[in-house]
Design a protein around this motif. Structure first.
Motif, PDB file in Angstrom:
ATOM      1  N   LEU A 186      23.684  51.324  41.061  1.00  0.00           N
ATOM      2  CA  LEU A 186      24.960  52.049  41.138  1.00  0.00           C
ATOM      3  C   LEU A 186      25.732  51.616  42.387  1.00  0.00           C
ATOM      4  O   LEU A 186      26.941  51.329  42.322  1.00  0.00           O
ATOM      5  N   LEU A 187      25.054  51.565  43.527  1.00  0.00           N
ATOM      6  CA  LEU A 187      25.711  51.184  44.770  1.00  0.00           C
ATOM      7  C   LEU A 187      26.150  49.719  44.746  1.00  0.00           C
ATOM      8  O   LEU A 187      27.215  49.370  45.271  1.00  0.00           O
ATOM      9  N   SER A 188      25.341  48.864  44.146  1.00  0.00           N
ATOM     10  CA  SER A 188      25.742  47.455  44.041  1.00  0.00           C
ATOM     11  C   SER A 188      26.990  47.318  43.192  1.00  0.00           C
ATOM     12  O   SER A 188      27.838  46.453  43.443  1.00  0.00           O
ATOM     13  N   GLY A 189      27.127  48.191  42.192  1.00  0.00           N
ATOM     14  CA  GLY A 189      28.319  48.183  41.359  1.00  0.00           C
ATOM     15  C   GLY A 189      29.555  48.678  42.077  1.00  0.00           C
ATOM     16  O   GLY A 189      30.674  48.475  41.598  1.00  0.00           O
ATOM     17  N   LEU A 190      29.385  49.346  43.216  1.00  0.00           N
ATOM     18  CA  LEU A 190      30.503  49.752  44.059  1.00  0.00           C
ATOM     19  C   LEU A 190      30.812  48.718  45.135  1.00  0.00           C
ATOM     20  O   LEU A 190      31.713  48.928  45.953  1.00  0.00           O
ATOM     21  N   THR A 191      30.064  47.618  45.137  1.00  0.00           N
ATOM     22  CA  THR A 191      30.187  46.619  46.195  1.00  0.00           C
ATOM     23  C   THR A 191      30.919  45.368  45.737  1.00  0.00           C
ATOM     24  O   THR A 191      31.797  44.860  46.430  1.00  0.00           O
ATOM     25  N   ARG A 192      30.544  44.854  44.572  1.00  0.00           N
ATOM     26  CA  ARG A 192      31.158  43.638  44.036  1.00  0.00           C
ATOM     27  C   ARG A 192      31.170  43.718  42.515  1.00  0.00           C
ATOM     28  O   ARG A 192      30.304  44.375  41.920  1.00  0.00           O
ATOM     29  N   PRO A 193      32.105  43.023  41.858  1.00  0.00           N
ATOM     30  CA  PRO A 193      32.110  43.024  40.392  1.00  0.00           C
ATOM     31  C   PRO A 193      30.809  42.513  39.794  1.00  0.00           C
ATOM     32  O   PRO A 193      30.384  42.960  38.727  1.00  0.00           O
ATOM     33  N   VAL A 194      30.135  41.586  40.499  1.00  0.00           N
ATOM     34  CA  VAL A 194      28.903  41.025  39.989  1.00  0.00           C
ATOM     35  C   VAL A 194      27.766  42.037  40.038  1.00  0.00           C
ATOM     36  O   VAL A 194      26.639  41.735  39.619  1.00  0.00           O
ATOM     37  N   GLY A 195      28.033  43.243  40.501  1.00  0.00           N
ATOM     38  CA  GLY A 195      27.059  44.316  40.389  1.00  0.00           C
ATOM     39  C   GLY A 195      26.607  44.534  38.955  1.00  0.00           C
ATOM     40  O   GLY A 195      25.525  45.087  38.708  1.00  0.00           O
ATOM     41  N   LEU A 196      27.408  44.088  38.011  1.00  0.00           N
ATOM     42  CA  LEU A 196      27.016  44.171  36.598  1.00  0.00           C
ATOM     43  C   LEU A 196      25.720  43.405  36.338  1.00  0.00           C
ATOM     44  O   LEU A 196      24.969  43.742  35.419  1.00  0.00           O
TER      45      LEU A 196
END
Length: 388
Positions: A186-196
């Motif tokens: 979840l936090l990675s998805g708030l960091t960069r689009p590649v959080g997907l």
């Protein structure tokens, strides 16, 4: 814990001690890079600190931290560069750092990146150690540190923060800590689009785990509920921000794609990048650069193929594959592609295994030589064109 686990989890009290050689080696490489950058910049009457904290994307993150979203630049060709393209976690941390310390937003971003880079190094070690053993873990961290564009790990950019969140999320998946994996995704998805890519890794592992353990309690005694909760949490960060941008722009769920289009960013399957490489062969000097680009792409593809042949755990393959595809097949500024590949650390694991197979003295000599070359390259690069 799940079938994905291949080695015992170190006791918490000994985890830092076990990772210490990797972290000390990483800190030494980054210190060397910063020292060379400072000397090189001073010789050219430039500030290394400014290069690290107040150029390119760093300025956009800091503006969001200081003033919130809403700033855009309209270029003469009609393009619109909006700060909505930048995900919010790094600006939030910069704002927090400036609020609780005497640091400026730029200084807070620099500190966040330094701490996040250490967390990323530890996470990379944890993943590699878990799958291939301690020696490979140390080598994986050193290889990540000495990448040609490794200086970005010390910049007020989001690469280090994202890699830290991604690495620890993947480690949580590998060790069956599903809720932790979901929160970090979840936090990675708030960091960069590649959080997907992190979200996809969590989901792929979760789906496979459900298929293998249909009962409420799997063979390790872990209940299905935490796994489901982790999978539910994982996409909420990226989805939440994208939907918020769509609402703010009034363009619906796909509004974020319009924001990226204003930066001429998009996914075209690599067509624009292929044209860019082909144009290099119009003259002899640029043809050498074209050959270098082809060799670089071939190396990345070969490393991923080796990862598949060595049967890396599914979450690592999914994550690295998506990060690589998004980096190479996007129509964004082509000079940023090496930087965009920084989080794809599973690609380094085959090289780490090979380096770990050498004698300690020989592997240390190789790492030291590459570290010096990387430090010089980073200093020259950052004082020149640098990362966009």
């Amino acid at each position: 814990m799940t079938d994905l686990e291949t080695r015992a989890i170190p006791a918490r009290s000994g985890a830092l001690r076990r990772a210490a050689p990797a972290l000390l080696g990483y800190a030494a490489v980054r210190a060397l890079g910063l020292l060379v950058l400072a000397l090189w910049s001073a010789a050219r009457d430039k500030s290394a600190y400014t290069l690290l904290t107040a150029r390119w994307d760093s300025l956009w993150y800091q503006r969001v931290a200081e003033r919130g979203y809403g700033y855009e630049v309209r270029l003469p060709n009609g393009d619109v560069h909006s700060d909505l393209a930048f995900f919010p976690l790094l600006p939030w941390l910069e704002r927090l750092g400036a609020a609780v310390s005497p640091l400026s937003h730029a200084g807070a971003g620099f500190v966040v990146s330094l701490l996040a880079s250490l967390a990323a190094a530890w996470g990379i070690f944890a993943v590699a150690d878990h799958v291939y053993g301690r020696r490979a873990g140390v080598c994986a961290v050193l290889l990540w540190a000495v990448l040609p564009v490794g200086i970005v790990q010390s910049m007020a950019y989001s690469e280090s923060l994202f890699t830290a969140l991604a690495a620890w999320s993947l480690y949580a998946v590998l060790t069956g800590r599903w809720v932790t994996a979901g929160v970090l995704a979840l936090l990675s998805g708030l960091t960069r689009p590649v959080g997907l890519a992190v979200v996809a890794a969590v989901w792929a592992a979760g789906v496979v785990s459900y298929g293998r353990h249909r009962s409420a309690v799997d063979e390790h005694g872990a209940r299905a509920a935490p796994r489901a909760l982790g999978m539910i949490l994982a996409p909420l960060g990226a989805a939440g921000y994208v939907l918020w941008v769509g609402h703010r722009t009034g363009k619906g769920p796909l509004g974020y794609l319009d924001v990226q289009a204003g930066w001429r960013n998009g996914f075209d399957g690599g067509w624009a990048f292929a044209r860019f490489v082909a144009e290099k062969f119009t003259s002899f000097p640029s043809a050498l650069a074209g050959l270098g680009l082809i060799a670089g792409v071939a190396l990345v593809a070969w490393l991923y193929a080796v990862c598949v042949r060595q049967r890396q755990p599914l979450p690592l393959l999914v994550y690295a594959g998506i990060v690589t595809a998004l980096a190479l097949c996007a129509s964004s500024y082509f000079g940023s592609k090496p930087r965009l590949l920084l989080p794809a650390f599973p690609l380094l694991l085959p090289l780490a295994r090979a380096l770990a197979g050498l004698r300690t003295s020989r592997s240390a000599l190789v790492a030291a030589g590459v570290a010096v070359a990387s430090a010089v390259y980073g200093a020259v690069w950052l004082n020149g064109s640098g990362p966009p």
